[in-house]
Design a protein around this motif. Structure first.
Motif, PDB file in Angstrom:
ATOM      1  N   PHE A 292       0.874  -1.440  -0.002  1.00  0.00           N
ATOM      2  CA  PHE A 292      -0.077  -0.304   0.005  1.00  0.00           C
ATOM      3  C   PHE A 292       0.743   1.326  -0.020  1.00  0.00           C
ATOM      4  CE2 PHE A 292      -3.083  -3.187   1.326  1.00  0.00           C
ATOM      5  CZ  PHE A 292      -4.083  -2.716   0.760  1.00  0.00           C
ATOM      6  N   ASN A 293       2.185   1.104  -0.415  1.00  0.00           N
ATOM      7  CA  ASN A 293       3.120   2.343  -0.581  1.00  0.00           C
ATOM      8  C   ASN A 293       3.223   3.172   0.671  1.00  0.00           C
ATOM      9  OD1 ASN A 293       3.554   1.812  -3.262  1.00  0.00           O
ATOM     10  ND2 ASN A 293       1.789   2.624  -3.876  1.00  0.00           N
ATOM     11  N   GLY A 294       2.969   2.499   1.893  1.00  0.00           N
ATOM     12  CA  GLY A 294       3.130   2.992   3.290  1.00  0.00           C
ATOM     13  C   GLY A 294       1.976   3.865   3.710  1.00  0.00           C
ATOM     14  N   LEU A 295       0.787   3.681   2.750  1.00  0.00           N
ATOM     15  CA  LEU A 295      -0.426   4.572   3.048  1.00  0.00           C
ATOM     16  C   LEU A 295      -1.426   3.911   4.209  1.00  0.00           C
ATOM     17  CD1 LEU A 295      -1.576   5.833  -0.618  1.00  0.00           C
ATOM     18  CD2 LEU A 295      -0.399   7.131   1.267  1.00  0.00           C
ATOM     19  N   TYR A 296      -0.847   2.587   4.348  1.00  0.00           N
ATOM     20  CA  TYR A 296      -1.794   1.495   4.892  1.00  0.00           C
ATOM     21  C   TYR A 296      -0.966   0.627   5.850  1.00  0.00           C
ATOM     22  CZ  TYR A 296      -4.474  -2.562   6.595  1.00  0.00           C
ATOM     23  OH  TYR A 296      -5.113  -3.403   7.378  1.00  0.00           O
ATOM     24  N   SER A 297      -1.097   0.339   7.072  1.00  0.00           N
ATOM     25  CA  SER A 297      -0.071  -0.557   7.601  1.00  0.00           C
ATOM     26  C   SER A 297      -1.072  -1.417   8.869  1.00  0.00           C
ATOM     27  CB  SER A 297       0.854  -0.164   8.641  1.00  0.00           C
ATOM     28  OG  SER A 297       1.876  -1.025   9.398  1.00  0.00           O
ATOM     29  N   PRO A 298      -1.437  -2.386   8.657  1.00  0.00           N
ATOM     30  CA  PRO A 298      -2.423  -3.130   9.368  1.00  0.00           C
ATOM     31  C   PRO A 298      -1.813  -3.427  10.865  1.00  0.00           C
ATOM     32  CG  PRO A 298      -1.100  -4.745   8.202  1.00  0.00           C
ATOM     33  CD  PRO A 298      -0.796  -3.634   7.562  1.00  0.00           C
ATOM     34  N   SER A 299      -2.415  -3.550  11.817  1.00  0.00           N
ATOM     35  CA  SER A 299      -1.913  -3.710  13.200  1.00  0.00           C
ATOM     36  C   SER A 299      -1.723  -5.255  13.381  1.00  0.00           C
ATOM     37  CB  SER A 299      -2.763  -2.792  14.112  1.00  0.00           C
ATOM     38  OG  SER A 299      -4.020  -4.146  14.124  1.00  0.00           O
ATOM     39  N   ALA A 300      -0.738  -5.411  14.381  1.00  0.00           N
ATOM     40  CA  ALA A 300      -0.669  -6.945  14.906  1.00  0.00           C
ATOM     41  C   ALA A 300      -1.907  -7.514  15.219  1.00  0.00           C
ATOM     42  CB  ALA A 300       0.209  -6.909  16.101  1.00  0.00           C
ATOM     43  N   GLY A 301      -2.676  -6.667  15.666  1.00  0.00           N
ATOM     44  CA  GLY A 301      -4.128  -7.321  16.419  1.00  0.00           C
ATOM     45  C   GLY A 301      -5.021  -7.663  15.003  1.00  0.00           C
ATOM     46  N   THR A 302      -4.728  -7.291  13.856  1.00  0.00           N
ATOM     47  CA  THR A 302      -5.539  -7.473  12.829  1.00  0.00           C
ATOM     48  C   THR A 302      -4.750  -8.742  12.230  1.00  0.00           C
ATOM     49  OG1 THR A 302      -5.976  -5.091  12.227  1.00  0.00           O
ATOM     50  CG2 THR A 302      -6.148  -6.556  10.238  1.00  0.00           C
ATOM     51  N   VAL A 303      -3.545  -8.802  11.897  1.00  0.00           N
ATOM     52  CA  VAL A 303      -2.986  -9.899  11.248  1.00  0.00           C
ATOM     53  C   VAL A 303      -2.628 -11.023  11.945  1.00  0.00           C
ATOM     54  CG1 VAL A 303      -0.587 -10.411  10.095  1.00  0.00           C
ATOM     55  CG2 VAL A 303      -1.599  -8.319   9.876  1.00  0.00           C
TER      56      VAL A 303
END
Length: 198
Positions: A36-47
């Motif tokens: 996502f080109n740094g525009l989105y970073s999922p949280s550890a709680g999501t992954v």
């Protein structure tokens, strides 16, 4: 669930990533951020909960490596990825669109903030001019005083330009130069008298 993924898409994308090779959970998060080109970073709680769910389903195998856990796709996971190639392509198309939308939102927000900043700077400059303290003074100028000072600056600049223009155009004799100096000296004394009476 992250707004950039439709229902079930993150699950499938994790399988696609692991089909490319085993990864630590943190590496999965980095891959998604990069996608996502740094525009989105999922949280550890999501992954991590989704990786754990894939492990429960037998699609992913977890191997503990010291303090890190490595996730690798199983044969069953590969079979699902192969069977869902059309969904994988739809997923890639959707992610491309999500990246474009996120980029547009960021661009719009930055433009809006830049416009707000320009407005704030103009207002601050206007306010600073209106409330500036005169040299040697103690109270801020009123708006009328600030405007009068601006007029005074303009008059001085215009006078200087006019005298220089006349001097260059016709030249001045020694007598004329002395006369102009006398006029300026007299004007300066009168100005000092006015300012002294303020």
């Amino acid at each position: 669930m992250s707004p950039v993924f439709a229902h079930g898409q993150l699950r499938l994308y994790l399988l696609v990533l692991l089909d490319e090779g085993p990864r630590h959970g943190y590496e999965v998060i980095q891959e998604l951020e990069s996608r996502f080109n740094g525009l989105y970073s999922p949280s550890a709680g999501t992954v991590y909960p989704r990786l754990a769910k894939l492990e429960e389903e037998g699609l992913v195998q977890r191997t503990d490596d010291g303090r890190k856990a490595t996730y690798a796709i199983t044969d069953a996971g590969r079979a699902e990825v192969r069977a869902r190639q059309a969904d994988v392509q739809d997923l890639r198309d959707d992610l491309d669109q999500s990246v474009r939308q996120l980029a547009e939102q960021v661009r719009s927000r930055v433009q809006h903030q830049a416009a707000d900043l320009r407005t704030e700077l103009k207002n601050a400059a206007r306010e600073a001019r209106a409330t500036a303290t005169p040299v040697g003074g103690h109270e801020p100028w009123t708006r009328g005083e600030a405007a009068a000072y601006a007029d005074l600056e303009q008059a001085v600049n215009t006078f200087r330009s006019d005298v220089r223009r006349a001097w260059r155009r016709g030249g001045l004799t020694a007598d004329q130069t002395r006369e102009v100096v006398d006029i300026l000296t007299d004007a300066a004394a009168r100005i000092r008298a006015v300012v002294g009476n303020r």
